[in-house]
Structures are given as structure tokens and as C-alpha cells.
Write a protein that holds these residues in place. Sequence first.
Motif, PDB file in Angstrom:
ATOM      1  N   SER A 101       0.995  -1.188  -0.088  1.00  0.00           N
ATOM      2  CA  SER A 101      -0.022   0.029  -0.033  1.00  0.00           C
ATOM      3  C   SER A 101       0.765   1.234   0.005  1.00  0.00           C
ATOM      4  CB  SER A 101      -0.966  -0.005   1.005  1.00  0.00           C
ATOM      5  OG  SER A 101      -0.230   0.050   2.361  1.00  0.00           O
ATOM      6  N   GLU A 102       1.721   1.477  -1.107  1.00  0.00           N
ATOM      7  CA  GLU A 102       2.384   2.535  -1.295  1.00  0.00           C
ATOM      8  C   GLU A 102       2.234   3.179  -2.283  1.00  0.00           C
ATOM      9  OE1 GLU A 102       6.594   1.035  -1.170  1.00  0.00           O
ATOM     10  OE2 GLU A 102       6.477   0.670   1.164  1.00  0.00           O
ATOM     11  N   GLY A 103       2.151   4.543  -2.635  1.00  0.00           N
ATOM     12  CA  GLY A 103       2.143   5.288  -3.581  1.00  0.00           C
ATOM     13  C   GLY A 103       0.699   6.274  -3.453  1.00  0.00           C
ATOM     14  N   ALA A 104       0.324   7.063  -4.298  1.00  0.00           N
ATOM     15  CA  ALA A 104      -0.976   7.961  -4.280  1.00  0.00           C
ATOM     16  C   ALA A 104      -1.659   7.869  -5.409  1.00  0.00           C
ATOM     17  CB  ALA A 104      -0.454   9.249  -3.941  1.00  0.00           C
ATOM     18  N   ILE A 105      -2.880   7.397  -5.165  1.00  0.00           N
ATOM     19  CA  ILE A 105      -3.841   7.222  -6.001  1.00  0.00           C
ATOM     20  C   ILE A 105      -4.649   8.759  -6.505  1.00  0.00           C
ATOM     21  CG2 ILE A 105      -6.039   6.648  -4.647  1.00  0.00           C
ATOM     22  CD1 ILE A 105      -6.684   4.581  -6.585  1.00  0.00           C
TER      23      ILE A 105
END
Length: 514
Positions: A335-339
Amino acid sequence: MSKVEFERNSKASTQRASGRIQAALLGAVALTAVAAVSGNVIVHPAAAQTSQTAAPAQMVPSFADVVERVKPAVVSVRVKGENTQTSDRQSGGSNFNLPDFDLPEDHPFQEFFKRFRGQGDRNDEGSRPGQPGPRRGMAQGSGFFISADGYLVTNNHVIDKSSDVEVLMDDGRTLSAKVVGTDPKTDLALLKVEEGGPFKFVELAPEAPRVGDWVLAVGNPFGLGGTVTAGIVSARARDIGAGPYDDFLQIDAPVNRGNSGGPAFNQRGQVVGVNTAIASPSGGNVGIAFAIPSETVQNIVTQLKEKGTVERGFLGVQIQSLSKDIASSVGLEKSEGAIVSRLEGDSPAAKAGVKTGDIILSVNGKPVNDARDLSRTVAALNAGSTANLQVWRDGKRQDIAVTIGKMSERSASSTTQQGSGTEMGSLGLRLAPGSTAGGTKGVAVIGVEPGSTASDKGFKTGDVIADVAGQAVETPADVRKALDDSRKGGKKNVLFRVESKDGARFIAVPVPTA
């Protein structure tokens, strides 16, 4: 008692007393010998001679050399202004109040409290302390010189809305300062003292400290001036909700009101942070203070010195961090990153081909941990430069080149809906077409059942469902069909893109059983 008995008892008493004295002496020697072995700083010479195997005494580290070198560069910042109310941010900052005590006029502490409340015999208008009437406010904080020609750094909230700024030097001089520029979003300000130089100054550390490294805080707590405290770096990258680009160092060096804007030094005498805020239920130090890291300070100060303002990079997207449910629903292991939850029309991201639902994994090869990390990374980029975004789309990675824009102040519009509609009992939602519930596109949420799946996931009345599983929806039937298709496809979770007055966001919802 006979003479023989008396002499016998007297002799026995003397022997017992002698034995007690010898035991006491042996105990004292043993105790001091243990002290010598344990490494205490002060060791009695006799104890050291008694034990030939005692380890040498160890000295506690001293910061005196560092303090002697850097302290002349640290100043007290005093601000005058009409009704000055400088925010203390639960901070080491600026205004300070000492408690009121009912003391006689001739009490020796009266002068102390008058002095550190900033009261002389008279205030600025000539009235005596305590008398009602107009009076200019006084706030105090800290700062430090970063160049010999008079540039110095402090917090924006120390000098905010000020009409007159002066600095009290370590050598006792009071000099006037002008505001070169401020950046409220990072709470930094750059001042300039024109006369009285050259000045002793300090350097910003070229690299971030490690958790556990020593730090020294120097500043002006409660107006006392020239105060030094020591501690360690407790944590890094703290987000305390103070601004959009929070990235604080957490330190446990004692910091109090008036320390705001003062430096936190490493053992080489370099500034690793600007003391800005504290977490405290009482307003005093409890060992949790926050400092703006030197990397941020360097970037902001350079721009303020060159342009007087700060420019930030701009993509034109609304984003949110990934939850485990969202990551699982799109096929990501972590659950890494930005949506991307919304694209602004004609924005740099939209022009480059970024789409709603894309998950930005890295920028110019630097991994993105979460939404706030992406915001900080993009903001630090220069307008007009090209950045390479790696995004996750349709189950695979894809690179997109984006020309970074210049950030400006923008506001989001709000949408609310009311009315009766279609029940989706399995989720706990009551839905209506957006066209009949306020004239907007999408499907309006007009009711959320307390304790339901929808409630637990954060749906609220007034939300608008823009798409489900990547498909735009306009009616409750569209939502139901998207859920059915996801269930038939074997998905456990499905993504809803939801818009509200606070912006757009993604919500991962468990696919209900048939």
C-alpha cells in the motif's frame, strides 16, 4: 560489681566499638572502590589506590565547545504591532505568559515577574502596568544568522502581522530588522539586519540527522535569552497537521514558548532544524518538540532571498494514500503510492495523459510513500521542468512525462444532495441519480445506515459516487451492475471514486454476495 568484672566488661565494650569502626571503614572503602569501578566522574584517591583493577573514570560528553562557537549567531526576535497575537502553535513560540501571583509590592519576586512579562516601569504609551488603555502588543521568539551580511531565519508565526521587528544580539546590542519574505505553508521567514555587521553566523547541515543523534536547542524561552538545552532526535518525517508539507524532526531537547525560530544544532555546530512547535497538554515542555529540517529550510530560504516569495511545483491532481484494501483491489502487493482521485481540467497532469484512478508510484525514480510524500516531492520541483511519473494502471506499470506547472491558490466547489432514492441494503446506502439530486453527474448518496459497511468505510450523506470499478455511473442501477460484474469476475473488493465538498477520494468496498 567487682573490679575484675568491671575491667572485663570495659574491655569487651572497647573491642566491640573497635570492631564497629573497622567494619565501617572497610565498608566505606568497599563503597568508594565500587564507585571507582562503576565509572563515576569523582573518585576518592584512597579508593583508587585500594583497588588496582578499577577502570579509569569516564567523563560525560560536554557541549561547551560547540555552544561557545554557535551561540553568538543566535538572537532573540522581538516583534511589536497593534494587538499582536502571535500564535504559539502549542509551540516553542512567541507569546508567553507567566502566572499571576498575589504578591506584596515589596516582594523580591515582583521585579522578576515584571521583567519577564515584558513590563518596565511604564508601557509604550506611558501608562503604568495593569492600567487599561490602548497598548501595542509584544511577542518574542528566536532566530539565527545564516550569513555575515545579516540574513537570519526565524518562524513565520513569530513575525506574522508585525509592524516592527528587532533582534537582541548575544552581546547585548538591539538592532532593527526588516522582513525579506515569509512562507506560511512551512512557517519560515527570512529577515535582514542592515547595520551592525559583520555577524557571526552558522551553517545549515547538508544531511539529515539520524534518529538517536544528539541535538542542541539554543533560543529565547520565556524571554530569558541565550538558553541552551540538549537532547536527541526522537523521530523523523513527523506529520503534525500544521501544514500541507509537514516533515518535522521530533526532538526531546527541552523547548518552550519563545524557542520558536531558534536553531537545533548537531555536534558539529550545524543547524539540523528550526524549532517550531511542541506537543504539550500544559503549554510547557514535556520532551516532544518539532523542528523544520535543514533541507526544507535551505530550499525555502534560497527562494525567499532570491525572489521574496516561494514557488512550488504543480500537477493539478487530487490524491489520496493507498489503504491495504485499495492496493489489493488493483493488484498491488504494497500500500505505497498515491492514487489520483480527481484531475483538474487543463492541468499539467491531464495534458500529460494522467487518468483518474492512476496510482503514482514514483517521481523521477524516487518512490512515493503516500499522498503527503507526493505533495512534498512535486512542490519541490521547479515550474517548467519535466518530471517522469511511474504510474500503476490496468495492472501494469507505465511511465508518463509531465511538464510541471506553477502552484496557485485554488478552491474546490461543494455539492450536496437530498431526497429519497434507491436502497442498497447490502452496503447500507440510499442512492439517487445525481441529475435528480442537485443536477450533478454521478450517483448521489442521500442516506447512510449507521453501523453498515458503507458507514464503516466512510461514506457520508452528500457524497457523489463518480465511478465504480473504473466505470462512470449515473444511476443506482449502474452502481448495482458494476458490483455484479465485479462479483462475477471474482473480485473481493471494488473501488468507488467518491466526490464531496472536501474533494475526491477512493473507497475500497467489499463486493457483497449475491
